[in-house]
Design an enzyme around this catalytic site. Sequence first.
Site, PDB file in Angstrom:
ATOM      1  N   ASP A 118       6.174 -25.473  31.883  1.00  0.00           N
ATOM      2  CA  ASP A 118       4.954 -24.703  32.116  1.00  0.00           C
ATOM      3  C   ASP A 118       5.194 -23.363  32.802  1.00  0.00           C
ATOM      4  O   ASP A 118       4.248 -22.723  33.252  1.00  0.00           O
ATOM      5  CB  ASP A 118       3.957 -25.537  32.936  1.00  0.00           C
ATOM      6  N   ASP A 183       0.619 -27.518  23.704  1.00  0.00           N
ATOM      7  CA  ASP A 183       0.386 -26.564  24.805  1.00  0.00           C
ATOM      8  C   ASP A 183       1.577 -25.614  24.999  1.00  0.00           C
ATOM      9  O   ASP A 183       1.436 -24.483  25.454  1.00  0.00           O
ATOM     10  CB  ASP A 183       0.169 -27.288  26.146  1.00  0.00           C
TER      11      ASP A 183
HETATM   12  N1  GLY Z   1      -1.236 -28.074  29.549  1.00  0.00           N
HETATM   13  C1  GLY Z   1      -2.023 -29.147  29.981  1.00  0.00           C
HETATM   14  C2  GLY Z   1      -3.436 -29.103  29.533  1.00  0.00           C
HETATM   15  O1  GLY Z   1      -3.848 -28.318  28.724  1.00  0.00           O
HETATM   16  O2  GLY Z   1      -4.181 -29.934  30.041  1.00  0.00           O
END
Ligand code: GLY
Length: 420
Positions: A118, A183
Site C-alpha cells: 500500500d 486495489d
Molecule cells: N485497499 C483496501 C480497501 O479498498 O478497502
Amino acid sequence: MKKAFPLCAIVVLMALAVSCADAHIKFARMSDKAFENAIEQYAPLADSMMANRPGRLPHSIKPDGTLADVPPISWVSGFFPGSLWYIYEYTGNEAFKAYAEHFTHYLEKIQHVTKTHDLGFMMYCSYGNAYRLTGKEEYKDVVVTSAKSLSTRFSPVVGCIKSWEPRVGCNGVDQWDFPVIIDNMMNLELLFEATRLSGDSTFHKMAVSHANNTMQNHIRHEDYSTYHVVNYNPETGAVEHQRTQQGFADNSTWSRGQAWAIYGFTLCYRYTGDVAYLEIANKLADFVINNPRLPEDAIPVWDYNVGEEGFVPVKEYTPEQIAQKPRDASAAAVMASGMLELATYSNEAQAARLVATAEKMLCSLSSKNYTAKVGENKRMLLMHSVTAFPVGREIDVPLSYADYYYLEALLRWNKIFGAK
Ligand code: GLY
C-alpha cells in the site's frame, strides 16, 4: 511518457460544459462550497489531532462513536495529508499548506517499509502531492525511495507485486501463496512516477507487467466486472484461484474493487499511452454506467450482487444483513475521480457519458445525504462508506479515502472545465 489532460479533449469537454452553461455554473458553485466546507471541518480536526493525538491521523468513526485514528504504518495514513494538500491546492489557503506539511512528515519513515503493497496509497497521496505542489527535492527523494521499497515486492516469475503475505489455509480454502488484489492497481502510480522522477525504468516496467497480468486475470472479460483477489503460484506464476475478501461472493463485483480498476487502468494509460489500458478502463466504466443495479443517486451498494441468485456469499448472512445494503460513498468518490480523467482521453460520446456519471456521483456526494453538517461526523466530510462488510469492519461510516478522492474529483472537474 506522461500524458497531461490533452488539450483537444479538454476543448470537447468545454463545449459540453458550455452547452449546459447553467448546470456548469451551478456545479462550480457546489464545488466551491464543498471546499469551504472542507476548510471548516478539517481545520479544527487538524488542530485537535496535533494537540491531542500527535503522530496519528484521522480516518473514521469507531462503533462507540469516537474518532478512529491511525498510526503512519496504516494503509490509510496518506489520505488525510493528501486531502489537506488538495484543500491547499484548490483554495490557496496557506494554513492548509502548513497542516499538509505537518501531517505529511509523520509518514517519513514509511518510505523504507517493504511489508506492505500500500505504499502507493500511503506515500503518493502524501509525499507525491507534496512534491507536485511544492517542487521540494526532499519530497521527491521520499517518493523515489518509497517506490524502491514497493518494488521489492515484485516477483519476476508472477510478474506482479504481491499484495498480502502468504497464509496457510485449511484444505486449500483461504490459502494464499501470492495474493494480488485489484486495489493494487492504485499503487502503480507511485512506480510510474518514480521512473519519471528518477529516470530508472525498472519501476515503469514492473508497473506495466503488473497491469498486464491484472488485465488478464482480475477482469471477467464477458462483462468487464472484476475479481477482488487473484492468488498466483509463486513458483510458476499460474493462477491458483480468483476469490474475494471484501466482496459478497467470489464471482460478485465488489464496488470499490471496480472503482480501483477503473482509476488504475486510466492512470496506466496516462503514463504509457497504451490504448489497451484506455479501452479496458472504458469497458470497466461501462459496467458501472450501464448497470441496472446502480441506484438512482449513482452511489453504489457495497457490492453489485448482494443477495442475488447465482452468487454464493463467502460467509453466512442473516436476511437483515442482506437487506441492509449500505452504500459505499468511497467507491463513488474513487470512480468519479477516475472517470473524469478517463473522459479527457476518450471520444466525445464516451466522454459525455463519463462526465455525466461522475457529475451525478459528485452532486449526490455533495448533498446533505452524504456530506455531513459542519461540526458533525467527527469532522470528516462524507458519510456512508464501507470498508469490509463480510467482516463487519467500518460499515456505513466516514472514511478518509472517501474524502480524499471526493476532493480530488472536484479538483479534476475544475481543472477540466476551467473553473480553477
Ligand atoms: N485497499 C483496501 C480497501 O479498498 O478497502
